[in-house]
Scaffold this motif. Structure first.
Motif, short mmCIF file in Angstrom:
data_model
loop_
_atom_site.label_atom_id
_atom_site.label_comp_id
_atom_site.label_asym_id
_atom_site.label_seq_id
_atom_site.Cartn_x
_atom_site.Cartn_y
_atom_site.Cartn_z
N LEU A 75 6.84 7.27 -12.97
CA LEU A 75 8.18 7.22 -13.62
C LEU A 75 8.23 8.19 -14.68
O LEU A 75 9.43 8.87 -14.87
CB LEU A 75 8.46 5.67 -13.94
N GLU A 76 6.96 8.24 -15.44
CA GLU A 76 7.07 9.05 -16.67
C GLU A 76 7.18 10.57 -16.09
O GLU A 76 8.13 11.37 -16.84
CB GLU A 76 5.73 8.97 -17.42
N ASP B 228 -0.20 8.47 -1.87
CA ASP B 228 0.11 8.16 -3.29
C ASP B 228 1.55 8.52 -3.84
O ASP B 228 1.97 7.98 -4.94
CB ASP B 228 -0.96 7.96 -4.32
N GLY B 229 2.26 9.36 -2.95
CA GLY B 229 3.41 9.58 -3.48
C GLY B 229 4.36 8.58 -3.54
O GLY B 229 5.38 8.62 -4.24
N VAL B 230 4.13 7.67 -2.70
CA VAL B 230 5.07 6.45 -2.66
C VAL B 230 5.11 5.70 -3.99
O VAL B 230 5.94 4.45 -3.89
CB VAL B 230 4.47 5.52 -1.48
N LEU B 231 3.99 5.72 -4.93
CA LEU B 231 4.17 5.14 -6.30
C LEU B 231 5.48 5.16 -6.91
O LEU B 231 5.70 4.16 -7.73
CB LEU B 231 2.94 5.60 -6.88
N TYR B 232 5.87 6.33 -6.86
CA TYR B 232 7.16 6.47 -7.81
C TYR B 232 8.26 5.54 -7.11
O TYR B 232 8.91 4.99 -8.07
CB TYR B 232 7.89 8.00 -7.58
N GLU B 233 8.53 5.34 -5.68
CA GLU B 233 9.53 4.34 -5.44
C GLU B 233 9.10 3.09 -5.78
O GLU B 233 9.96 2.11 -6.30
CB GLU B 233 9.87 4.56 -4.15
#
Length: 323
Positions: free
Chosen positions: A9-10, A250-255
């Motif tokens: 998010l940052e 781990d790109g899924v962590l943003y959503e």
């Protein structure tokens, strides 16, 4: 809130206002819409008009009014969008971003299965595949709808290509069918360490492990939930649990962070982060350059008969999924 590679998010919030404004100007000039997969960088997801998994993006691409589709994903995703939108321009910000698994099946494997089982065989092709491989197949599927579609096919015998791990998962869910596996896999999911996953589970005994079915059988046996990227996000968002081990790229962590903001939920990934070098190559700078120059255009890479056959597999997928 989450255990990430720098706080998704940052990173997204740090996208400069002038960059966002420039992207909006370019979209207007090109009559463009930006689609992004959950696995790309947070900065790219943050400026996209739509973010989703392969099934969502494929289904959505057919409904959009814009004449230019900018697909922030790997090559097979751009090819699928082009097959479903022949009269539109489809651009890839990083044309070199490929999916190794998309090539992991031979024509001989398919021909051998058809010779052995005849009309009672369906060749079911994971959407993570090249245009040519789709043209050899009967229907496409994604991790979101593979179980449903295989269950509803009239054929008893199913050759599932190219991913053996998703194919094995489907076979376990649809035991009434004879599912034949192909020796292909996603190297990113295949490399996720069982020992590291068990270490995480020991360190966070209350955490639920949420795994993508492209993972190995041993990894899936450790998971409390198995599903597509969209399914994993939805499960975490609705769950009463507060800790999750995310067993996919781990790109899924943003959503996950975005959807669960304010819920106090924590997300963990293995010590060796499950990254995709190809997805990571799709950057904000490349997205802007693509919009500025119109570079990265996707073209039909097979002859017209093969292109029509490949398109039919996608159309059938959408038809089955809508039932």
């Amino acid at each position: 809130m989450a255990q990430t590679r720098g706080g998704a998010l940052e990173r997204a919030a740090a996208v400069p206002a002038e960059t966002r404004e420039r992207i909006e100007e370019l979209k207007s000039e090109r009559d463009a819409v930006i689609l992004a997969h959950y696995y790309v960088e947070p900065e790219v997801q943050a400026v996209a008009d739509y973010v989703g998994d392969s099934f969502y993006l494929a289904k959505l691409a057919k409904t959009l009014p814009q004449q230019t589709i900018v697909l922030c994903g790997v090559e097979f995703m751009g090819e699928s969008a082009k097959l479903l939108n022949r009269d539109k321009t489809v651009l890839l910000p990083e044309p070199a971003a490929d999916c190794p698994m998309a090539h992991m099946v031979s024509r001989a494997t398919i021909d051998g299965a058809r010779a052995g089982y005849g009309d009672d065989l369906a060749v079911v092709c994971y959407v993570n595949s090249t245009m040519e491989i789709k043209s050899w197949s009967d229907v496409c599927v994604t991790s979101s709808n593979a179980v449903k579609i295989v269950r509803e096919l009239p054929q008893h015998h199913v050759l599932f290509i190219p991913d053996r791990n998703l194919g094995r998962h489907v076979a376990q869910q649809v035991p009434e069918k004879h599912v034949i596996l192909n020796d292909g896999c996603c190297p990113r999911h295949e490399a996720i360490s069982l020992a590291e996953l068990r270490e995480l589970k020991a360190a966070h005994p209350e955490a639920l492990a949420l795994a993508h079915p492209e993972c190995t059988e041993a990894i899936l046996a450790e998971a409390e939930f198995i599903g597509s990227t969209a399914d994993i996000i939805g499960f975490a968002e609705k769950s009463a649990a507060s800790e999750f081990i995310i067993v996919t790229v781990d790109g899924v962590l943003y959503e996950l962070e975005r959807r669960c903001a304010g819920q106090g939920k924590r997300f963990y990934v293995t010590k060796t982060p499950p990254t995709c070098a190809d997805m990571d190559g799709i950057t904000l700078d490349k997205l802007v350059a693509c919009l500025e120059s119109g570079s990265g255009a996707v073209h039909i890479s097979v002859d017209e008969d093969a292109a029509r056959a490949a398109q039919r597999t996608l159309d059938r997928m959408l038809e089955y999924a809508a039932r």
